[in-house]
Design an enzyme around this catalytic site. Structure first.
Site, PDB file in Angstrom:
ATOM      1  N   ARG A 178       0.842  -1.217   0.000  1.00  0.00           N
ATOM      2  CA  ARG A 178       0.000   0.000   0.000  1.00  0.00           C
ATOM      3  C   ARG A 178       0.865   1.250   0.000  1.00  0.00           C
ATOM      4  O   ARG A 178       0.329   2.375   0.002  1.00  0.00           O
ATOM      5  CB  ARG A 178      -0.907   0.021   1.228  1.00  0.00           C
ATOM      6  CG  ARG A 178      -2.299  -0.498   0.969  1.00  0.00           C
ATOM      7  CD  ARG A 178      -2.302  -1.964   0.708  1.00  0.00           C
ATOM      8  NE  ARG A 178      -3.586  -2.435   0.223  1.00  0.00           N
ATOM      9  CZ  ARG A 178      -3.903  -3.711   0.194  1.00  0.00           C
ATOM     10  NH1 ARG A 178      -3.049  -4.628   0.573  1.00  0.00           N
ATOM     11  NH2 ARG A 178      -5.091  -4.072  -0.278  1.00  0.00           N
TER      12      ARG A 178
ATOM     13  N   THR B 298      11.138  -3.588   1.395  1.00  0.00           N
ATOM     14  CA  THR B 298      10.333  -4.492   2.214  1.00  0.00           C
ATOM     15  C   THR B 298      10.823  -5.926   2.040  1.00  0.00           C
ATOM     16  O   THR B 298      11.865  -6.169   1.416  1.00  0.00           O
ATOM     17  CB  THR B 298       8.824  -4.276   1.943  1.00  0.00           C
ATOM     18  OG1 THR B 298       8.090  -5.042   2.894  1.00  0.00           O
ATOM     19  CG2 THR B 298       8.408  -4.655   0.536  1.00  0.00           C
TER      20      THR B 298
ATOM     21  N   LYS C 175      15.273  -6.419   3.521  1.00  0.00           N
ATOM     22  CA  LYS C 175      15.679  -5.402   4.498  1.00  0.00           C
ATOM     23  C   LYS C 175      17.108  -5.608   5.036  1.00  0.00           C
ATOM     24  O   LYS C 175      17.838  -4.636   5.225  1.00  0.00           O
ATOM     25  CB  LYS C 175      14.690  -5.372   5.672  1.00  0.00           C
ATOM     26  CG  LYS C 175      13.307  -4.831   5.305  1.00  0.00           C
ATOM     27  CD  LYS C 175      12.405  -4.826   6.525  1.00  0.00           C
ATOM     28  CE  LYS C 175      11.034  -4.259   6.221  1.00  0.00           C
ATOM     29  NZ  LYS C 175      10.201  -4.126   7.413  1.00  0.00           N
TER      30      LYS C 175
ATOM     31  N   ASP D 294      10.567   1.559  11.150  1.00  0.00           N
ATOM     32  CA  ASP D 294       9.523   0.728  11.771  1.00  0.00           C
ATOM     33  C   ASP D 294       9.394   1.049  13.263  1.00  0.00           C
ATOM     34  O   ASP D 294       8.282   1.080  13.801  1.00  0.00           O
ATOM     35  CB  ASP D 294       9.849  -0.767  11.598  1.00  0.00           C
ATOM     36  CG  ASP D 294       9.480  -1.272  10.211  1.00  0.00           C
ATOM     37  OD1 ASP D 294       8.633  -0.648   9.542  1.00  0.00           O
ATOM     38  OD2 ASP D 294      10.056  -2.298   9.786  1.00  0.00           O
TER      39      ASP D 294
ATOM     40  N   GLY E 100      11.016 -12.370  15.082  1.00  0.00           N
ATOM     41  CA  GLY E 100      11.598 -12.055  13.780  1.00  0.00           C
ATOM     42  C   GLY E 100      12.047 -10.596  13.711  1.00  0.00           C
ATOM     43  O   GLY E 100      12.253  -9.940  14.749  1.00  0.00           O
TER      44      GLY E 100
ATOM     45  N   ALA F 120      12.244 -22.069  19.540  1.00  0.00           N
ATOM     46  CA  ALA F 120      13.192 -21.597  20.566  1.00  0.00           C
ATOM     47  C   ALA F 120      14.364 -20.789  20.005  1.00  0.00           C
ATOM     48  O   ALA F 120      14.750 -19.771  20.589  1.00  0.00           O
ATOM     49  CB  ALA F 120      13.729 -22.799  21.328  1.00  0.00           C
TER      50      ALA F 120
ATOM     51  N   ARG G 248      15.343 -18.636  17.513  1.00  0.00           N
ATOM     52  CA  ARG G 248      15.339 -17.184  17.303  1.00  0.00           C
ATOM     53  C   ARG G 248      14.964 -16.437  18.575  1.00  0.00           C
ATOM     54  O   ARG G 248      15.468 -15.360  18.851  1.00  0.00           O
ATOM     55  CB  ARG G 248      14.357 -16.818  16.177  1.00  0.00           C
ATOM     56  CG  ARG G 248      14.932 -17.082  14.804  1.00  0.00           C
ATOM     57  CD  ARG G 248      14.406 -16.107  13.804  1.00  0.00           C
ATOM     58  NE  ARG G 248      13.087 -16.492  13.327  1.00  0.00           N
ATOM     59  CZ  ARG G 248      12.451 -15.859  12.349  1.00  0.00           C
ATOM     60  NH1 ARG G 248      12.999 -14.819  11.769  1.00  0.00           N
ATOM     61  NH2 ARG G 248      11.266 -16.253  11.961  1.00  0.00           N
TER      62      ARG G 248
HETATM   63  N1  LIG Z   1       2.257  -2.697  10.244  1.00  0.00           N
HETATM   64  C1  LIG Z   1       3.484  -2.495   9.785  1.00  0.00           C
HETATM   65  O1  LIG Z   1       3.863  -1.368   9.442  1.00  0.00           O
HETATM   66  C2  LIG Z   1       4.475  -3.648   9.716  1.00  0.00           C
HETATM   67  C3  LIG Z   1       5.854  -3.370   9.694  1.00  0.00           C
HETATM   68  C4  LIG Z   1       6.756  -4.464   9.636  1.00  0.00           C
HETATM   69  C5  LIG Z   1       6.265  -5.781   9.583  1.00  0.00           C
HETATM   70  N2  LIG Z   1       4.909  -5.972   9.578  1.00  0.00           N
HETATM   71  C6  LIG Z   1       4.363  -7.370   9.529  1.00  0.00           C
HETATM   72  O2  LIG Z   1       4.908  -8.122  10.608  1.00  0.00           O
HETATM   73  C7  LIG Z   1       4.918  -9.510  10.281  1.00  0.00           C
HETATM   74  C8  LIG Z   1       6.222 -10.157  10.720  1.00  0.00           C
HETATM   75  O3  LIG Z   1       7.301  -9.603   9.990  1.00  0.00           O
HETATM   76  P1  LIG Z   1       8.810 -10.070  10.315  1.00  0.00           P
HETATM   77  O4  LIG Z   1       9.667  -9.240   9.422  1.00  0.00           O
HETATM   78  O5  LIG Z   1       9.078 -10.054  11.761  1.00  0.00           O
HETATM   79  O6  LIG Z   1       8.799 -11.601   9.808  1.00  0.00           O
HETATM   80  P2  LIG Z   1       9.828 -12.742  10.187  1.00  0.00           P
HETATM   81  O7  LIG Z   1      11.186 -12.190  10.496  1.00  0.00           O
HETATM   82  O8  LIG Z   1       9.684 -13.783   9.138  1.00  0.00           O
HETATM   83  O9  LIG Z   1       9.262 -13.358  11.612  1.00  0.00           O
HETATM   84  C9  LIG Z   1       8.028 -14.018  11.647  1.00  0.00           C
HETATM   85  C10 LIG Z   1       7.618 -14.337  13.098  1.00  0.00           C
HETATM   86  O10 LIG Z   1       6.304 -14.904  13.051  1.00  0.00           O
HETATM   87  C11 LIG Z   1       6.323 -16.212  13.631  1.00  0.00           C
HETATM   88  N3  LIG Z   1       5.403 -17.068  12.882  1.00  0.00           N
HETATM   89  C12 LIG Z   1       5.208 -17.082  11.538  1.00  0.00           C
HETATM   90  N4  LIG Z   1       4.278 -18.017  11.231  1.00  0.00           N
HETATM   91  C13 LIG Z   1       3.880 -18.588  12.402  1.00  0.00           C
HETATM   92  C14 LIG Z   1       2.955 -19.616  12.736  1.00  0.00           C
HETATM   93  N5  LIG Z   1       2.225 -20.242  11.805  1.00  0.00           N
HETATM   94  N6  LIG Z   1       2.798 -19.929  14.045  1.00  0.00           N
HETATM   95  C15 LIG Z   1       3.509 -19.312  15.011  1.00  0.00           C
HETATM   96  N7  LIG Z   1       4.415 -18.339  14.752  1.00  0.00           N
HETATM   97  C16 LIG Z   1       4.601 -17.992  13.456  1.00  0.00           C
HETATM   98  C17 LIG Z   1       7.752 -16.676  13.527  1.00  0.00           C
HETATM   99  O11 LIG Z   1       7.995 -17.677  14.497  1.00  0.00           O
HETATM  100  P3  LIG Z   1       9.254 -18.704  14.344  1.00  0.00           P
HETATM  101  O12 LIG Z   1      10.479 -17.953  14.838  1.00  0.00           O
HETATM  102  O13 LIG Z   1       8.880 -19.844  15.218  1.00  0.00           O
HETATM  103  O14 LIG Z   1       9.365 -19.067  12.895  1.00  0.00           O
HETATM  104  C18 LIG Z   1       8.506 -15.368  13.799  1.00  0.00           C
HETATM  105  O15 LIG Z   1       8.518 -15.095  15.184  1.00  0.00           O
HETATM  106  C19 LIG Z   1       4.661  -9.576   8.769  1.00  0.00           C
HETATM  107  O16 LIG Z   1       3.345 -10.031   8.604  1.00  0.00           O
HETATM  108  C20 LIG Z   1       4.815  -8.135   8.299  1.00  0.00           C
HETATM  109  O17 LIG Z   1       3.976  -7.849   7.197  1.00  0.00           O
HETATM  110  C21 LIG Z   1       4.003  -4.960   9.661  1.00  0.00           C
END
Ligand SMILES: NC(=O)c1ccc[n+]([C@@H]2O[C@H](COP(=O)([O-])OP(=O)(O)OC[C@H]3O[C@@H](n4cnc5c(N)ncnc54)[C@H](OP(=O)(O)O)[C@@H]3O)[C@@H](O)[C@H]2O)c1
Length: 284
Positions: free
Chosen positions: A17, A63, A67, A103, A131, A156, A158
């Site tokens: 967006r 994004t 990153k 962020d 993450g 565990a 991460r």
């Molecule tokens: N609103 C905003 O402006 C904004 C800004 C940044 C990011 N975001 C959103 O934030 C989200 C995370 O981004 P990220 O960069 O942190 O991703 P990431 O580094 O891939 O981390 C993902 C996290 O989600 C957990 N996870 C994913 N699928 C799961 C499941 N089925 N069950 C349990 N835990 C699960 C992972 O757990 P594990 O460690 O166990 O894999 C990890 O802790 C994304 O959806 C992104 O679009 C939003």
């Protein structure tokens, strides 16, 4: 700025967006410029970044999944980006590629706007996920002097790595706990933040028992599709104040716009309505 042309790059990028947000501001502030989305596969990222000024771009947003790689490509980064190890905003100073991570600022600015005084008497916050987004939010909570945090994650590795790092950021204590929906996962926290994709349209639900939260706790979700996740709806029903992922998305965009186009834009109800309408259209 030499060129009024900016981008958001990701892989995939279709659902971003960001062009809607920045083109709204370009029009509102009557600035001659453009902001486009570009799908760049990981193996083409370095080439794109080294050539971006030749294509006429003064900078842009980065994004998933770029990153961290873009962070490594920068000659100069802000202290915030350095601490997070990832950038979401790029610009050039001469030939030097510079990066910031907005962020953290976006998350905090939105909490301040939607739930003022959220940190008053906040002794402990709980963060779900380990993450990149969780890392950014922990950096923000440390910057605001929250004494204790509890990290809850599915796996565990991460979680333990992030907790060990966060211990060096000024927290009095960092707790860790596997994510589950058993009673007792939460205990007196004044802020709960979901940073995982759980609860997003098409993803599994986030199951967590909110009973242990402090009565006046704030609940925040960085997922913005749907606008009100089950977590937020549940928290609202229980009388908690809530803070939305959409607000964070809007607030994190403002510093980049100012760098590229020279005007600090405002996050207004009109802009919010525009993005809400677009999100709703996408799900009808
Ligand atoms: N609103 C905003 O402006 C904004 C800004 C940044 C990011 N975001 C959103 O934030 C989200 C995370 O981004 P990220 O960069 O942190 O991703 P990431 O580094 O891939 O981390 C993902 C996290 O989600 C957990 N996870 C994913 N699928 C799961 C499941 N089925 N069950 C349990 N835990 C699960 C992972 O757990 P594990 O460690 O166990 O894999 C990890 O802790 C994304 O959806 C992104 O679009 C939003």
């Amino acid at each position: 700025m030499s060129d009024n042309k900016a981008f958001v790059i990701g892989f995939p990028i279709k659902h971003s967006r960001s062009p809607l947000i920045h083109n709204y501001w370009l029009s509102k502030y009557d600035i001659q410029g453009s902001y486009v989305k570009l799908e760049i596969p990981p193996d083409q990222l370095d080439a794109f970044l080294s050539e971006m000024d030749r294509f006429g771009y003064c900078g842009g947003n980065i994004t998933l999944p770029h990153k961290e790689r873009a962070f490594a490509a920068c000659a100069t980064v802000t202290e915030m980006a350095r601490r997070i190890g990832a950038v979401n905003t790029l610009w050039r100073e001469g030939r030097r590629l510079c990066g910031d991570n907005t962020d953290v600022g976006g998350f905090l600015a939105n909490l301040d706007a939607e739930t003022p005084d959220w940190n008053e008497d906040c002794e402990r916050a709980a963060v779900i996920g380990a993450g990149g987004a969780a890392r950014a939010i922990l950096v923000g909570l440390a910057a605001r002097g929250i004494p204790e945090v509890k990290l809850l994650n599915r796996s565990a590795d991460r979680m333990l790595k992030l907790a060990a790092e966060a211990e060096g950021w000024g927290f009095r204590r960092v707790w860790t706990q596997f994510l589950n929906d058993e009673p007792g996962a939460l205990n007196g926290e004044a802020l709960l933040v979901n940073t995982t994709s759980l609860g997003m349209t098409g993803q599994p639900k986030l199951a967590i028992d909110l009973d242990g939260l402090r009565q006046n706790a704030v609940v925040s979700d960085i997922v913005y599709a749907p606008l009100e996740t089950d977590l937020l709806a549940n928290a609202k029903r229980r009388g908690h104040r809530i803070s939305s992922g959409l607000g964070m998305l809007l607030h994190q965009a403002a510093p980049g716009f100012e760098r590229w186009f020279g005007v600090r834009p405002e996050v207004t109800p009109d802009l919010r309505d525009l993005i809400i309408a677009d999100l709703q259209q996408a799900h009808t």
